[in-house]
Structure formats: structure tokens, C-alpha cells
Enzyme design. Structure first.
Site, PDB file in Angstrom:
ATOM      1  N   ALA A 236      27.085 -29.655  33.499  1.00  0.00           N
ATOM      2  CA  ALA A 236      26.618 -28.726  34.467  1.00  0.00           C
ATOM      3  C   ALA A 236      27.312 -28.834  35.705  1.00  0.00           C
ATOM      4  CB  ALA A 236      25.165 -28.738  34.550  1.00  0.00           C
ATOM      5  N   HIS A 237      26.896 -28.025  36.899  1.00  0.00           N
ATOM      6  CA  HIS A 237      27.848 -28.107  37.907  1.00  0.00           C
ATOM      7  C   HIS A 237      27.504 -29.187  38.820  1.00  0.00           C
ATOM      8  CE1 HIS A 237      24.207 -25.708  39.955  1.00  0.00           C
ATOM      9  NE2 HIS A 237      23.709 -26.757  39.406  1.00  0.00           N
ATOM     10  N   ASN A 238      28.465 -29.676  39.701  1.00  0.00           N
ATOM     11  CA  ASN A 238      28.682 -30.864  40.353  1.00  0.00           C
ATOM     12  C   ASN A 238      28.512 -32.225  39.667  1.00  0.00           C
ATOM     13  OD1 ASN A 238      27.020 -28.450  42.318  1.00  0.00           O
ATOM     14  ND2 ASN A 238      28.311 -29.811  43.343  1.00  0.00           N
TER      15      ASN A 238
END
Length: 348
Positions: A236-238
Site C-alpha cells: 500500500a501507499h507510503n
């Protein structure tokens, strides 16, 4: 390819023991013929050496005198992998930039790169020398692809995704899609949070089929150099993954997690958001991680626990019904021994 064992040994940097001969392929100990090379990595397969027809065997010194020809190796699995690469030509025989591909005039494709028919390379994108982009791939605007990368069919790189050198991305993978970010409205529903960051994949990473790696909300989602990701993985993001991690099929890593170097995560493990996993940790299959994991820890179970504890729990689980039955019996026995309220005992 047909090659003498002596020449093969020289290319691999391994000593040859036994007779020299021509070989043209590879096989298992059970199936290899006189013109093929096989390998052995464990003593439990030693009985197969007596019956193998292989022309040569990659093996340790321990087994070298048990076969007609041996390529003696300290790490037979690694050297056999190198051998496989020699005998296995890369997929895709097209070269150059196809007229049936779309390459934007503002894109830069280096000499020696290959863009197959029906691929798309957007404005501002850069493709390094020796890289290959197979049919159906989408390379969005301002993406950067390093040297000797391979994007197999139907890979998607959304805008500004960055790949280092020698990155392999298998069919159907999507890099740089929006992270899952929304803000609840007071009156119900959710508003989207724009995802304006990027994905950065460092050198020598391999990403499996249909894996998804989301762009960061603001900065970078990072996959460290040398990391190998299996099919059907979600990052997922980051998230930031360190170097030389191994992430196996159907692992899911939620947003803003930090994964150290040399971490192994087995199939279907799941990690909650904002979790930190230390260097060298092992996360077992179907493990549910919701808190930080120390470097070098071995974890299993749901929720994640120290692996030894998890294994003890696992061995005790089938005994729970019998233990429950015995506890009920003990409770009934204790109840029968207890004095009845309101009644005097017999000796009073």
C-alpha cells in the site's frame, strides 16, 4: 546450446571432476539424460545418484566421486541457477522499437531498448538501454526505467513511477496506482484524498504477476534493492521496504509500513498500517501483524506471536475439545463435593 563440460566449468568458475563430454541441456536427477546436467543439494537425494543418467552433476565435494562427471560447487543451488540461465534464452525475440507501438514524441527511448508492438510509452518517459517493454504495457508520463529492465505483457506503470536497473516486472502487475485514501464526510460518504506521490523501485528487484504497489500520498513508496516479490502481493501507499526482502504470494502490507532489510514474509501474511518490521525478521504464513516486530524475530499466528509460542499453541489446539470435556467433568465433581447451602453437615 551445445557445449563441452570443460568449457561450461570454466564459464562457471567451477572445477570439473571426471570425464569431459558435450552437453546441451539440464534436468533432474531422475529425468536427465547423458547430454544434460543435473544437481544435488541435500544428502536425502543421494540414493538417486546411483541410478541417474545425467552427463554431469553440480554437487559439493561430498558427492563428486559418486558420479561420472561433477562440477564441484560450494553452493550447488546457486550455481545450478546460473547454469539454467545459460541454457534458457530470454522470452521475446523481437528487437528495436515497433512501428505498432505508441511512443510519444516527448519520450526518450535509449538505443538498444526494445518496445514491442501495442505497448504505450507516454510523454516525458525515459527507457534505458537494454530494457524491454512487452505488448500491452502502459508506461505513463514521466516514468523512468533504468538499464536492462523487463516489463512483461500488460504491466502498468502509472505516471512518474521510477525503476532502477535490472528490474523485472511480471505480467499484469500495476505500479503507481492510487493509494486507498479517503476522508469521511460529516453527512455520510467519503471524499478522495489525492495521491500525489510516486513509486520508486530500486536496482535488481523482481515483482510477480498481478502484484500491486500503490503510489505514496505525498512522497515515495519504496521497494529496496534486491527485493523479490511474488505474485498477488499488495503493497500500500507510503510503505518502505528495505533491501533484499522476500515477500511471498498474497502478502498484504497496509499503508505507511516500514520493512527492514532481509525480511521474509510468507504467503497470505497481513500487516496493519503504520507497523515497523525490523531487519532480518521472519513473518510466517497467514500471520496477522498489528504491532511492531523486533529485528531478527520469527513470528507466526493471528495475532502475530513469537514462532515457538505459535507452534506450541498449534500443537495444543487439537487437544482443546478433550481438555474442555475434562474441565467440565472436574467442575461437576467439585460441585458434588461442595456442601449444600442451608443444611448442616452430618457430624454437627
Amino acid at each position: 546450446m551445445r557445449i563441452a563440460l570443460s568449457a561450461l566449468a570454466e564459464r562457471l568458475g567451477l572445477p570439473l571432476r571426471g570425464s569431459d563430454r558435450q552437453v546441451s541441456g539440464v534436468g533432474t536427477l531422475e529425468t536427465a539424460g547423458p547430454d544434460e546436467v543435473s544437481f544435488i543439494t541435500s544428502a536425502k537425494y543421494a540414493p538417486l545418484l546411483a541410478a541417474t543418467r545425467a552427463g554431469a552433476v553440480v554437487c559439493t565435494e561430498e558427492f563428486a566421486d559418486r558420479v561420472d562427471a561433477a562440477l564441484v560447487s560450494a553452493n550447488p543451488a546457486l550455481d545450478f541457477a546460473r547454469l539454467l540461465e545459460m541454457f534458457s534464452p530470454p522470452q521475446g525475440r523481437f528487437a528495436g522499437v515497433s512501428e505498432r507501438a505508441f511512443v510519444d514524441p516527448e519520450a526518450r527511448v535509449a538505443e538498444g531498448a526494445t518496445v514491442f508492438p501495442l505497448a504505450f510509452v507516454g510523454p516525458g518517459a525515459e527507457v534505458g538501454p537494454g530494457s524491454r517493454i512487452f505488448p500491452g504495457c502502459y508506461v505513463g508520463e514521466d516514468c523512468r526505467i533504468g538499464r536492462d529492465c523487463t516489463l512483461y505483457p500488460n504491466v502498468t506503470l502509472m505516471a512518474r513511477t521510477v525503476l532502477g536497473d535490472r528490474v523485472i516486472v511480471h505480467p499484469g502487475a500495476v505500479l503507481g496506482a492510487d493509494g486507498f485514501g479517503y476522508v469521511p464526510r460529516a453527512g455520510g460518504g467519503r471524499d478522495k484524498i489525492p495521491q500525489v506521490g510516486i513509486v520508486v523501485v530500486e536496482d535488481d528487484v523482481e515483482i510477480g504477476a498481478c502484484t500491486t504497489i500503490d503510489r505514496a500520498m505525498l512522497e515515495k513508496t519504496v521497494i529496496g534493492a534486491g527485493t523479490k516479490i511474488d505474485n498477488l502481493v499488495q503493497v500500500a501507499h507510503n510503505c518502505v521496504l528495505g533491501e533484499n526482502c522476500t515477500i511471498v504470494a498474497q502478502v498484504g502490507i497496509a499503508g505507511s509500513c516500514t520493512v527492514g532489510r532481509d525480511v521474509l514474509m510468507a504467503g497470505q501474511a497481513g500487516v496493519a498500517d503504520h507497523v515497523s518490521i525490523g531487519d532480518g525478521a521472519v513473518v510466517g504464513p497467514i500471520c496477522g501483524v498489528r504491532t511492531d516486530i523486533a529485528p531478527g524475530a520469527r513470528m507466526g499466528g493471528i495475532p502475530a506471536m513469537e514462532y515457538g509460542t505459535y507452534m506450541r499453541n498449534l500443537s495444543l489446539a487439537p487437544k482443546i475439545p478433550e481438555l474442555f470435556k475434562r474441565v467440565r467433568q472436574l467442575e461437576k465433581a467439585l460441585a458434588a463435593l461442595a456442601p449444600t447451602p442451608g443444611k448442616e453437615s452430618a457430624h454437627e
